[in-house]
Design a protein around this motif. Structure first.
Motif, PDB file in Angstrom:
ATOM      1  N   LYS A 160       0.856  -1.178   0.000  1.00  0.00           N
ATOM      2  CA  LYS A 160       0.000   0.000   0.000  1.00  0.00           C
ATOM      3  C   LYS A 160       0.894   1.231   0.000  1.00  0.00           C
ATOM      4  O   LYS A 160       2.066   1.173   0.349  1.00  0.00           O
ATOM      5  CB  LYS A 160      -0.909  -0.021   1.228  1.00  0.00           C
ATOM      6  CG  LYS A 160      -1.858  -1.218   1.247  1.00  0.00           C
ATOM      7  CD  LYS A 160      -2.586  -1.335   2.569  1.00  0.00           C
ATOM      8  CE  LYS A 160      -3.419  -2.611   2.617  1.00  0.00           C
ATOM      9  NZ  LYS A 160      -4.063  -2.817   3.922  1.00  0.00           N
ATOM     10  N   SER A 161       0.359   2.361  -0.392  1.00  0.00           N
ATOM     11  CA  SER A 161       1.165   3.576  -0.578  1.00  0.00           C
ATOM     12  C   SER A 161       1.839   4.028   0.708  1.00  0.00           C
ATOM     13  O   SER A 161       1.382   3.738   1.813  1.00  0.00           O
ATOM     14  CB  SER A 161       0.276   4.700  -1.121  1.00  0.00           C
ATOM     15  OG  SER A 161      -0.756   4.972  -0.207  1.00  0.00           O
ATOM     16  N   GLY A 162       2.926   4.776   0.515  1.00  0.00           N
ATOM     17  CA  GLY A 162       3.679   5.307   1.658  1.00  0.00           C
ATOM     18  C   GLY A 162       5.166   5.260   1.387  1.00  0.00           C
ATOM     19  O   GLY A 162       5.624   4.636   0.437  1.00  0.00           O
ATOM     20  N   GLU A 163       5.940   5.926   2.223  1.00  0.00           N
ATOM     21  CA  GLU A 163       7.385   5.950   2.069  1.00  0.00           C
ATOM     22  C   GLU A 163       7.994   4.619   2.484  1.00  0.00           C
ATOM     23  O   GLU A 163       7.530   3.983   3.436  1.00  0.00           O
ATOM     24  CB  GLU A 163       7.991   7.082   2.918  1.00  0.00           C
ATOM     25  CG  GLU A 163       7.731   8.477   2.362  1.00  0.00           C
ATOM     26  CD  GLU A 163       8.364   8.693   1.013  1.00  0.00           C
ATOM     27  OE1 GLU A 163       9.531   8.276   0.830  1.00  0.00           O
ATOM     28  OE2 GLU A 163       7.702   9.258   0.132  1.00  0.00           O
ATOM     29  N   LEU A 164       9.054   4.219   1.789  1.00  0.00           N
ATOM     30  CA  LEU A 164       9.745   2.984   2.116  1.00  0.00           C
ATOM     31  C   LEU A 164      10.991   3.251   2.946  1.00  0.00           C
ATOM     32  O   LEU A 164      11.645   4.282   2.782  1.00  0.00           O
ATOM     33  CB  LEU A 164      10.156   2.252   0.827  1.00  0.00           C
ATOM     34  CG  LEU A 164       9.030   1.670  -0.034  1.00  0.00           C
ATOM     35  CD1 LEU A 164       9.616   0.985  -1.259  1.00  0.00           C
ATOM     36  CD2 LEU A 164       8.187   0.685   0.751  1.00  0.00           C
ATOM     37  N   LYS A 165      11.283   2.308   3.799  1.00  0.00           N
ATOM     38  CA  LYS A 165      12.518   2.392   4.581  1.00  0.00           C
ATOM     39  C   LYS A 165      13.697   2.270   3.637  1.00  0.00           C
ATOM     40  O   LYS A 165      13.675   1.500   2.683  1.00  0.00           O
ATOM     41  CB  LYS A 165      12.555   1.246   5.607  1.00  0.00           C
ATOM     42  CG  LYS A 165      13.846   1.167   6.414  1.00  0.00           C
ATOM     43  CD  LYS A 165      13.800   0.010   7.387  1.00  0.00           C
ATOM     44  CE  LYS A 165      15.148  -0.198   8.064  1.00  0.00           C
ATOM     45  NZ  LYS A 165      15.539   0.960   8.880  1.00  0.00           N
ATOM     46  N   ARG A 166      14.741   3.059   3.887  1.00  0.00           N
ATOM     47  CA  ARG A 166      15.943   2.978   3.053  1.00  0.00           C
ATOM     48  C   ARG A 166      16.661   1.661   3.332  1.00  0.00           C
ATOM     49  O   ARG A 166      16.958   1.319   4.478  1.00  0.00           O
ATOM     50  CB  ARG A 166      16.869   4.159   3.348  1.00  0.00           C
ATOM     51  CG  ARG A 166      18.110   4.192   2.458  1.00  0.00           C
ATOM     52  CD  ARG A 166      18.822   5.522   2.587  1.00  0.00           C
ATOM     53  NE  ARG A 166      18.006   6.605   2.068  1.00  0.00           N
ATOM     54  CZ  ARG A 166      17.907   6.915   0.782  1.00  0.00           C
ATOM     55  NH1 ARG A 166      18.564   6.196  -0.119  1.00  0.00           N
ATOM     56  NH2 ARG A 166      17.161   7.920   0.397  1.00  0.00           N
ATOM     57  N   MET A 167      16.946   0.924   2.271  1.00  0.00           N
ATOM     58  CA  MET A 167      17.564  -0.397   2.387  1.00  0.00           C
ATOM     59  C   MET A 167      19.002  -0.355   1.889  1.00  0.00           C
ATOM     60  O   MET A 167      19.393   0.550   1.146  1.00  0.00           O
ATOM     61  CB  MET A 167      16.759  -1.428   1.594  1.00  0.00           C
ATOM     62  CG  MET A 167      15.320  -1.574   2.056  1.00  0.00           C
ATOM     63  SD  MET A 167      15.180  -2.141   3.763  1.00  0.00           S
ATOM     64  CE  MET A 167      15.728  -3.831   3.562  1.00  0.00           C
ATOM     65  N   PRO A 168      19.827  -1.351   2.279  1.00  0.00           N
ATOM     66  CA  PRO A 168      21.233  -1.375   1.843  1.00  0.00           C
ATOM     67  C   PRO A 168      21.359  -1.503   0.321  1.00  0.00           C
ATOM     68  O   PRO A 168      20.502  -2.101  -0.332  1.00  0.00           O
ATOM     69  CB  PRO A 168      21.787  -2.638   2.530  1.00  0.00           C
ATOM     70  CG  PRO A 168      20.823  -2.957   3.620  1.00  0.00           C
ATOM     71  CD  PRO A 168      19.496  -2.477   3.162  1.00  0.00           C
TER      72      PRO A 168
END
Length: 513
Positions: A160-168
């Motif tokens: 669902k929409s929204g900001e994603l956590k920054r991943m390596p």
């Protein structure tokens, strides 16, 4: 469905869809954990996600999106690709420059969220090493699995929409390692060269370390035992119109019509666009009117040559649920349309390109997989897709219009599959090809463009900057042995001028589209 949540390099929870906790050994790698779960639940879908996005998983959509067992879906936002754009220096395919707004074919998987069937993991068990780097493991499965018939997609509908956590992201050592393990060895050296030429970076140590890794290509890998039956309905009425542009091939074209008239699943309508640029010429297809045919025929006779124009004219006349884009010098069996629809139904897709070989030409690809191109003379496409597609006139009398058309389909969120059967025999009639001599815009230039401006038009329209640069490097070496200038420095200067000419004319052609 089994849901595996993780943080960094460790699994945190394993639950069923009803939130019931599943006993599990949390001490190993995430990849190793997926293998254990697949062994324990061989008939289940396994969904992985970072703990930060668990509440945003779109479970209802996943049931629809994951419509057969030979799939692998994943998603991360454009800023979160594990491999950055440098991978474009070694791969020029459409799987690199991913459209993240729609479902799009790619091997670039992400640990953010994804889903795969346990049967795929079990089929690849012990064949792909369960590394600590989960993103690397996922990309490796997809990169190796796609040519074998594993259907891999970037799928925004997973979340669902929204900001994603920054991943390596993969570092330079990981990039070189991946190239060494999944491409021919020469590509690690070309990667070094491209990074030197275009980024002024010389990565000696990553190159040397990568040489200690073995290539993961394994001829014993096989996932054919995994049965496919899509739950997605893509066929309703199963009606089909056939589009055929033709010019000066009346005898060959008659055989095509006869083959179509003998089909066990008859087409609804044949749309013929006959071209003859001579002003007072007449149609050569009298048999259309003299004989009775078991389908409707729309015949257009025009005094303008060009396959792009002809096909666009025909596309506006389609009425059926499906369209078969055909050539005027092919032969097909009586079961051709019936068998094609059987495959479309089985895989739940809306676009397929079918094996089209000359007589005595050997079949190279023997399984159904995600195609890198599109065949404008050997494809079935659902009509609803075609409402937003056309053959770009910038490619007229050149090469690349079919590949560009395929990209228009993919950028709407629809994949193109390759079918090895039923086969189309392409006769390659001796009067084939470009039977008129068009005057190309660059024909009189003292310095001829290299590559062809239509090829360049496709690259600048659909590929990344790194893919364009990588193509330039490989073309430089490939073209060297075919041209007359053998002095490397003089050749480089001439090649650069030809390249600049190609860029110029490609941008001019872009205005035509």
């Amino acid at each position: 469905m089994i849901i595996v949540c993780h943080i960094n390099t460790k699994i945190t929870t394993v639950t069923a869809l009803d939130n019931q906790k599943i006993e599990f050994d949390y001490h190993g790698t995430i990849a190793g954990g997926l293998q254990q779960i697949a062994k324990q639940f061989p008939e289940k879908k396994i969904l992985w996600c970072h703990s930060a996005v668990k509440e945003r998983l779109n479970f209802e959509a996943i049931k629809t999106l994951f419509h057969h067992d030979k799939m692998m879906l994943s998603f991360s936002s454009p800023q979160h690709n594990f491999f950055d754009t440098k991978i474009g220096y070694v791969e020029g395919s459409l799987f690199i420059n991913v459209n993240k707004k729609v479902s799009y074919p790619t091997w670039q998987m992400s640990s953010v969220a994804g889903v795969i069937h346990a049967s795929v993991l079990n089929a690849l068990k012990d064949k792909i090493v369960c590394t600590a780097d989960f993103d690397y493991y996922l990309c490796s499965i997809a990169k190796i699995g796609m040519p074998l018939g594993l259907f891999c997609y970037s799928e925004p509908g997973l979340l669902k929409s929204g900001e994603l956590k920054r991943m390596p992201k993969a570092g330079i050592y990981t990039l070189f390692r991946f190239v060494k393990q999944h491409y021919k060895t020469r590509w690690v050296f070309l990667l070094v060269l491209n990074l030197v030429l275009y980024e002024r970076k010389f990565h000696v140590l990553p190159l040397l370390f990568s040489l200690f890794y073995k290539n993961r290509k394994n001829n014993t890998l096989n996932i054919d035992s995994i049965l496919v039956q899509s739950s997605r309905k893509t066929i309703d009425t199963a009606t089909v119109d056939v589009i055929i542009p033709t010019i000066g091939r009346s005898d060959y074209f008659y055989d095509v019509l006869k083959d179509l008239s003998r089909q066990t699943h008859l087409p609804n309508k044949i749309i013929i666009v006959e071209q003859n640029p001579e002003e007072f010429s007449k149609s050569e297809l009298d048999y259309i009117y003299e004989e009775k045919w078991p389908f409707k025929i729309d015949h257009f006779f025009i005094h303008k040559a060009g396959a792009c124009n002809a096909r666009n004219l025909a596309l506006h006349q389609t009425e059926s649920e499906w369209v078969f884009l055909a050539d005027d010098d092919i032969r097909i069996s009586e079961l051709f349309i019936q068998k094609t629809f059987e495959s479309i139904h089985k895989f739940g897709v809306k676009s397929v390109s079918i094996s089209c070989l000359q007589k005595r030409e050997k079949q190279v690809f023997k399984n159904i997989f995600q195609w890198r191109s599109f065949g404008s003379g050997c494809s079935f496409v659902a009509t609803q897709i075609l409402n937003n597609c056309n053959f770009n006139m910038g490619y007229e009398f050149g090469f690349g219009e079919d590949s560009d058309f395929g990209m228009q389909i993919r950028n709407q969120g629809h994949d193109v599959l390759y079918l090895p059967e039923p086969e189309i025999i392409h006769l390659k009639a001796p009067i084939g090809g470009f039977r008129t001599k068009p005057v190309l815009l660059w024909q009189q230039d003292s310095i001829q463009p290299k590559p062809s401006p239509t090829v360049m038009l496709y690259i600048i329209s659909h590929n990344s900057k790194e893919q364009l640069r990588g193509y330039k490097t490989t073309l430089f070496f490939k073209y060297y042995k075919y041209q007359k200038i053998k002095n490397p420095y003089r050749y480089f200067k001439m090649f650069q001028k030809q390249w600049d000419q190609s860029i110029f004319w490609a941008n001019q052609l872009k205005k035509v589209s």
